[in-house]
Write a protein that holds these residues in place. Sequence first.
Motif, short mmCIF file in Angstrom:
data_model
loop_
_atom_site.label_atom_id
_atom_site.label_comp_id
_atom_site.label_asym_id
_atom_site.label_seq_id
_atom_site.Cartn_x
_atom_site.Cartn_y
_atom_site.Cartn_z
N ASP A 74 0.84 -1.21 0.00
CA ASP A 74 0.00 0.00 0.00
C ASP A 74 0.87 1.27 0.00
O ASP A 74 0.62 2.22 0.75
CB ASP A 74 -0.93 0.01 1.21
CG ASP A 74 -1.91 -1.16 1.19
OD1 ASP A 74 -2.59 -1.34 0.18
OD2 ASP A 74 -1.96 -1.91 2.19
N SER A 75 1.88 1.27 -0.84
CA SER A 75 2.90 2.33 -0.79
C SER A 75 3.28 2.80 -2.19
O SER A 75 2.89 2.20 -3.20
CB SER A 75 4.15 1.82 -0.07
OG SER A 75 3.85 1.38 1.24
N LYS A 76 4.08 3.86 -2.21
CA LYS A 76 4.69 4.35 -3.44
C LYS A 76 6.20 4.28 -3.30
O LYS A 76 6.76 4.68 -2.26
CB LYS A 76 4.28 5.80 -3.72
CG LYS A 76 2.80 5.98 -4.05
CD LYS A 76 2.48 7.46 -4.29
CE LYS A 76 1.00 7.64 -4.62
NZ LYS A 76 0.66 9.07 -4.82
N VAL A 77 6.85 3.79 -4.36
CA VAL A 77 8.30 3.81 -4.43
C VAL A 77 8.67 4.72 -5.60
O VAL A 77 8.29 4.45 -6.74
CB VAL A 77 8.88 2.40 -4.64
CG1 VAL A 77 10.40 2.46 -4.74
CG2 VAL A 77 8.45 1.47 -3.52
N ILE A 78 9.38 5.80 -5.31
CA ILE A 78 9.70 6.81 -6.32
C ILE A 78 11.20 6.85 -6.55
O ILE A 78 11.98 7.11 -5.63
CB ILE A 78 9.21 8.21 -5.89
CG1 ILE A 78 7.69 8.19 -5.67
CG2 ILE A 78 9.58 9.25 -6.93
CD1 ILE A 78 7.15 9.48 -5.07
N PHE A 79 11.60 6.58 -7.79
CA PHE A 79 12.99 6.77 -8.21
C PHE A 79 13.05 8.06 -9.01
O PHE A 79 12.39 8.19 -10.04
CB PHE A 79 13.46 5.60 -9.07
CG PHE A 79 13.49 4.28 -8.36
CD1 PHE A 79 14.58 3.92 -7.59
CD2 PHE A 79 12.43 3.39 -8.47
CE1 PHE A 79 14.63 2.69 -6.93
CE2 PHE A 79 12.45 2.17 -7.82
CZ PHE A 79 13.55 1.81 -7.04
N ASP A 80 13.85 9.00 -8.57
CA ASP A 80 13.95 10.32 -9.19
C ASP A 80 15.40 10.55 -9.60
O ASP A 80 16.27 10.75 -8.74
CB ASP A 80 13.48 11.40 -8.22
CG ASP A 80 13.29 12.76 -8.87
OD1 ASP A 80 13.64 12.90 -10.07
OD2 ASP A 80 12.80 13.67 -8.19
N VAL A 81 15.68 10.52 -10.89
CA VAL A 81 17.06 10.57 -11.38
C VAL A 81 17.21 11.75 -12.33
O VAL A 81 16.51 11.85 -13.34
CB VAL A 81 17.46 9.22 -12.04
CG1 VAL A 81 16.49 8.79 -13.10
CG2 VAL A 81 18.87 9.26 -12.55
N THR A 82 18.12 12.68 -11.99
CA THR A 82 18.28 13.93 -12.73
C THR A 82 19.76 14.30 -12.88
O THR A 82 20.63 13.67 -12.31
CB THR A 82 17.53 15.09 -12.03
OG1 THR A 82 18.03 15.20 -10.69
CG2 THR A 82 16.03 14.86 -12.00
N ASN A 83 20.00 15.34 -13.66
CA ASN A 83 21.33 15.95 -13.82
C ASN A 83 22.39 14.98 -14.31
O ASN A 83 23.53 14.99 -13.85
CB ASN A 83 21.79 16.58 -12.48
CG ASN A 83 20.87 17.69 -12.03
OD1 ASN A 83 20.28 18.40 -12.85
ND2 ASN A 83 20.73 17.86 -10.72
N GLY A 84 22.00 14.14 -15.28
CA GLY A 84 22.97 13.20 -15.85
C GLY A 84 23.32 12.04 -14.96
O GLY A 84 24.33 11.36 -15.19
N SER A 85 22.50 11.76 -13.97
CA SER A 85 22.78 10.67 -13.03
C SER A 85 22.22 9.35 -13.56
O SER A 85 21.43 9.31 -14.51
CB SER A 85 22.16 10.98 -11.67
OG SER A 85 22.59 12.24 -11.19
N THR A 86 22.62 8.26 -12.90
CA THR A 86 22.14 6.92 -13.24
C THR A 86 21.80 6.17 -11.96
O THR A 86 22.56 6.23 -10.98
CB THR A 86 23.20 6.12 -14.02
OG1 THR A 86 23.47 6.77 -15.26
CG2 THR A 86 22.72 4.70 -14.29
N ILE A 87 20.67 5.49 -11.97
CA ILE A 87 20.36 4.50 -10.94
C ILE A 87 20.23 3.16 -11.65
O ILE A 87 19.49 3.03 -12.62
CB ILE A 87 19.05 4.82 -10.19
CG1 ILE A 87 19.19 6.11 -9.37
CG2 ILE A 87 18.67 3.66 -9.27
CD1 ILE A 87 17.90 6.54 -8.68
#
Length: 326
Positions: A74-87
């Motif tokens: 019952d949750s949200k998992v948010i991956f936020d990748v910016t500025n030339g980054s990598t996950i």
Amino acid sequence: VESVRANKASVTLKNSNILNNYASSQNGEAQGGAIYTEFDTVKIEANDGDAHLISGNYVKSGDTVDDNAIYAVDSKVIFDVTNGSTIQLDDNINGKNYETYIIGDDTSRFILNNKIKNSTTHLIDTNLYLTKDSHLDGNNLGLHSGTLSMINNQVGVSALNSLTVTGDTNVNVDVDLKNQTMDRFTASEYGSHSGNLNVTGMNLLSDAVSDNTEILFAEQGLKDNVTNGITTELPDSKYQSTVYTPIYKYNVAYDNREDGGYFVFARSGGDNKVDTFNPAVLGSSTSATVLKAPAINVMTKGNDYQQEFDAVKEQYTTNFKSIFAS
């Protein structure tokens, strides 16, 4: 994307690597080797221009090991990748009644190297790379914007529970012309689309055996919302891998038919036979135009590669002769 970022998170991990965590249970089911969350929002952010790993995490239930990093209920998992980054996610995500958001900007990458399971997954504004086309199987997928790359040097199907294109989104795919197959989506159901899936890049894994080749790409629930974003002849060096060097050049068109959406590949060049060939396999001299066979590493696989090399050399010799046959 800003509305997603506005979600308050109980846990925020920023510019971090999540490595080698585990959870275990001898009698029950262990869940969430690195993160377990209920009724909450977890944010994992990268904005420093570096590459960040989620890897080596697992759960052990009795004698059973599962490379599960995050378990959400019952949750949200948010991956936020910016500025030339990598996950890069090497472990899987699982849970119940949860959503996964992959958001960011067009300079950044999220590399999915394992499965997101049982999720409603959203792509917004960034680049999502699938190292296997099956990594989103069974998901409810919402494509809002950004680019989804299925290029991984093999043709596959992303078999979704549901697919909805809510905004214009790019997709890049592998194409096997010889066997008339390409990366594509299937879904048990399709939502109400309000955007288009724009096919912008293709990686050719083989050459066609005829001048014109037709390949199914979109089922009936998607076909009206597919556009052809291929603006140059194939192969396109921006998307073509080094695994295969196509012999011929191709023009690409999208044909929206009653039973589905097809891509049609036609060899270029018309009556000028030399112009049908990919410049990457052509060399020039003052006296003639000759064909160059692509480099093949004969050392690593012995006879298998030697046989492949001999077959390619024979094909190139045949094609060279055919240029001046008439």
